[in-house]
Motif scaffolding. Structure first.
Motif, mmCIF file in Angstrom:
data_model
loop_
_atom_site.group_PDB
_atom_site.id
_atom_site.type_symbol
_atom_site.label_atom_id
_atom_site.label_comp_id
_atom_site.label_asym_id
_atom_site.label_seq_id
_atom_site.Cartn_x
_atom_site.Cartn_y
_atom_site.Cartn_z
ATOM 1 N N GLY A 168 -13.610 47.667 64.765
ATOM 2 C CA GLY A 168 -13.213 48.802 65.584
ATOM 3 C C GLY A 168 -14.350 49.633 66.136
ATOM 4 N N ALA A 169 -15.595 49.236 65.870
ATOM 5 C CA ALA A 169 -16.759 49.999 66.342
ATOM 6 C C ALA A 169 -17.463 49.250 67.466
ATOM 7 C CB ALA A 169 -17.733 50.252 65.200
ATOM 8 N N ARG A 170 -17.854 50.017 68.488
ATOM 9 C CA ARG A 170 -18.570 49.451 69.632
ATOM 10 C C ARG A 170 -20.018 49.924 69.631
ATOM 11 N NH1 ARG A 170 -14.893 49.161 74.838
ATOM 12 N NH2 ARG A 170 -12.987 48.363 73.880
ATOM 13 N N PRO A 171 -20.946 49.044 69.980
ATOM 14 C CA PRO A 171 -22.341 49.474 70.093
ATOM 15 C C PRO A 171 -22.508 50.560 71.155
ATOM 16 C CG PRO A 171 -22.185 47.089 70.010
ATOM 17 C CD PRO A 171 -20.787 47.598 70.179
ATOM 18 N N ARG A 172 -23.464 51.436 70.913
ATOM 19 C CA ARG A 172 -23.847 52.482 71.859
ATOM 20 C C ARG A 172 -25.300 52.251 72.230
ATOM 21 N NH1 ARG A 172 -21.173 53.506 67.833
ATOM 22 N NH2 ARG A 172 -22.922 54.216 66.565
ATOM 23 N N ILE A 173 -25.543 51.927 73.484
ATOM 24 C CA ILE A 173 -26.876 51.545 73.949
ATOM 25 C C ILE A 173 -27.310 52.523 75.029
ATOM 26 C CG2 ILE A 173 -28.238 49.703 75.010
ATOM 27 C CD1 ILE A 173 -26.089 47.735 73.842
ATOM 28 N N HIS A 174 -28.443 53.186 74.815
ATOM 29 C CA HIS A 174 -28.930 54.167 75.773
ATOM 30 C C HIS A 174 -29.202 53.501 77.121
ATOM 31 C CE1 HIS A 174 -31.441 57.280 77.598
ATOM 32 N NE2 HIS A 174 -30.851 58.117 76.750
ATOM 33 N N ASP A 175 -28.983 54.251 78.185
ATOM 34 C CA ASP A 175 -29.156 53.717 79.544
ATOM 35 C C ASP A 175 -30.559 53.186 79.810
ATOM 36 O OD1 ASP A 175 -26.559 54.401 80.068
ATOM 37 O OD2 ASP A 175 -27.049 56.221 81.198
ATOM 38 N N GLY A 186 -20.899 45.723 66.524
ATOM 39 C CA GLY A 186 -20.373 46.780 65.671
ATOM 40 C C GLY A 186 -21.019 48.128 65.866
ATOM 41 N N ASP A 187 -21.108 48.892 64.774
ATOM 42 C CA ASP A 187 -21.542 50.285 64.777
ATOM 43 C C ASP A 187 -23.066 50.371 64.891
ATOM 44 O OD1 ASP A 187 -21.774 53.004 64.510
ATOM 45 O OD2 ASP A 187 -20.987 53.089 62.463
ATOM 46 N N VAL A 188 -23.562 50.088 66.102
ATOM 47 C CA VAL A 188 -25.000 50.036 66.381
ATOM 48 C C VAL A 188 -25.321 51.080 67.434
ATOM 49 C CG1 VAL A 188 -26.903 48.619 67.277
ATOM 50 C CG2 VAL A 188 -25.114 47.568 65.852
ATOM 51 N N THR A 189 -26.347 51.875 67.180
ATOM 52 C CA THR A 189 -26.845 52.838 68.164
ATOM 53 C C THR A 189 -28.280 52.442 68.506
ATOM 54 O OG1 THR A 189 -25.479 54.607 67.243
ATOM 55 C CG2 THR A 189 -27.326 55.265 68.645
ATOM 56 N N ILE A 190 -28.527 52.219 69.787
ATOM 57 C CA ILE A 190 -29.860 51.838 70.267
ATOM 58 C C ILE A 190 -30.363 52.965 71.151
ATOM 59 C CG2 ILE A 190 -31.163 50.176 71.636
ATOM 60 C CD1 ILE A 190 -29.214 48.024 70.678
ATOM 61 N N GLY A 191 -31.500 53.545 70.778
ATOM 62 C CA GLY A 191 -32.023 54.738 71.428
ATOM 63 C C GLY A 191 -32.781 54.484 72.716
ATOM 64 N N GLU A 192 -33.342 55.565 73.233
ATOM 65 C CA GLU A 192 -34.047 55.537 74.513
ATOM 66 C C GLU A 192 -35.223 54.567 74.502
ATOM 67 O OE1 GLU A 192 -35.108 59.321 76.276
ATOM 68 O OE2 GLU A 192 -33.635 60.318 74.993
ATOM 69 N N ASN A 193 -35.366 53.855 75.604
ATOM 70 C CA ASN A 193 -36.517 52.985 75.876
ATOM 71 C C ASN A 193 -36.736 51.901 74.830
ATOM 72 O OD1 ASN A 193 -37.460 54.333 78.352
ATOM 73 N ND2 ASN A 193 -37.768 56.066 76.959
ATOM 74 N N CYS A 194 -35.683 51.503 74.123
ATOM 75 C CA CYS A 194 -35.795 50.369 73.198
ATOM 76 C C CYS A 194 -35.774 49.067 73.985
ATOM 77 C CB CYS A 194 -34.640 50.379 72.202
ATOM 78 S SG CYS A 194 -34.740 51.690 70.965
ATOM 79 N N GLN A 195 -36.361 48.040 73.390
ATOM 80 C CA GLN A 195 -36.360 46.698 73.961
ATOM 81 C C GLN A 195 -35.864 45.737 72.894
ATOM 82 O OE1 GLN A 195 -37.498 46.178 77.213
ATOM 83 N NE2 GLN A 195 -37.761 48.401 77.306
ATOM 84 N N VAL A 196 -34.800 45.003 73.195
ATOM 85 C CA VAL A 196 -34.257 44.000 72.276
ATOM 86 C C VAL A 196 -34.382 42.659 72.989
ATOM 87 C CG1 VAL A 196 -32.262 43.247 70.943
ATOM 88 C CG2 VAL A 196 -32.678 45.704 71.275
ATOM 89 N N LEU A 197 -35.235 41.777 72.486
ATOM 90 C CA LEU A 197 -35.595 40.558 73.193
ATOM 91 C C LEU A 197 -34.652 39.393 72.862
ATOM 92 C CD1 LEU A 197 -39.483 40.805 73.031
ATOM 93 C CD2 LEU A 197 -37.890 41.817 74.667
ATOM 94 N N HIS A 198 -34.880 38.273 73.534
ATOM 95 C CA HIS A 198 -34.006 37.098 73.450
ATOM 96 C C HIS A 198 -33.816 36.616 72.015
ATOM 97 C CE1 HIS A 198 -33.378 36.397 77.698
ATOM 98 N NE2 HIS A 198 -34.653 36.719 77.895
#
Length: 198
Positions: free
Chosen positions: A7-14, A26-38
């Motif tokens: 029931g939780a959706r990730p929240r990814i900064h613009d 799931g319940d993931v928060t990704i902050g400003e200027n993060c980079q998540v690679l392949h």
């Protein structure tokens, strides 16, 4: 791919960039200027995951939280290729090199370095500015940093930390330990059957 889990959706900064082949669940928060690679996988298995600002998660890294052990990663952290973080707290300005393994309940202090293929074991605390050398093992609180050939000392500390009991809730002396562990863990992981791609 982005998934709703439990029931939780990730929240990814613009301003964050997530590669198309990464998995965020799931319940993931990704902050400003993060980079998540392949190939990176960030999966909240019942507990939250928070990435601060300017966190880099490199190729094929794994970050996993559990209900008992959430994950918090502070600002300006680099998680190297094929590194693994499970239920740990990582302070700001930490470098986790290629292939590092950080286990449940570990706490990594500010500006620490865990070098290539090093391990920070279950419920271990690294004080700020600690260096774990290439391939070495950090274990305990207070921490002992040991070379891999010191297996007996590592095992002595590991035994006291009780990995099967702490992570899986199974007594190490159970005659069918792996039967109990795998059946219980499989039931927990089966909750992904209800995941929804977003």
């Amino acid at each position: 791919m982005i998934y709703e889990h439990l029931g939780a959706r990730p929240r990814i900064h613009d301003t964050a960039v997530v590669a198309p082949s990464a998995v965020i669940s799931g319940d993931v928060t990704i902050g400003e200027n993060c980079q998540v690679l392949h190939g990176a996988v960030i999966t909240a298995e019942g507990g939250p995951i928070t990435l601060g600002e300017h966190v880099i998660v490199m190729e094929n890294a794994l970050i996993r939280a559990t209900a008992a052990n959430p994950v918090h990663i502070g600002d300006h952290v680099l998680v190297g290729p094929m590194a693994s973080i499970s239920g740990a707290t990582i302070a700001e300005e930490v470098f986790l090199a290629t292939g590092t393994r950080i286990f449940n309940g570990a706490v990594i202090g500010e500006r620490s370095e865990v070098r290539i293929n090093a391990v920070v074991h279950l419920r271990t605390t690294l004080p700020p500015e600690t260096v774990v050398p290439i391939g070495w093992v950090a274990v305990g609180d207070p921490v002992r940093i040991l070379s891999p050939e010191r297996h007996e000392e590592i095992w002595e500390a590991q035994h006291e930390l009780d990995f099967p009991g702490y992570v899986f809730g199974v007594d190490r002396s159970t005659p069918d330990l792996m039967v109990q562990l795998t059946e219980r863990y499989a039931r927990s992981l089966a909750r992904h059957l209800e995941d929804h791609a977003l």
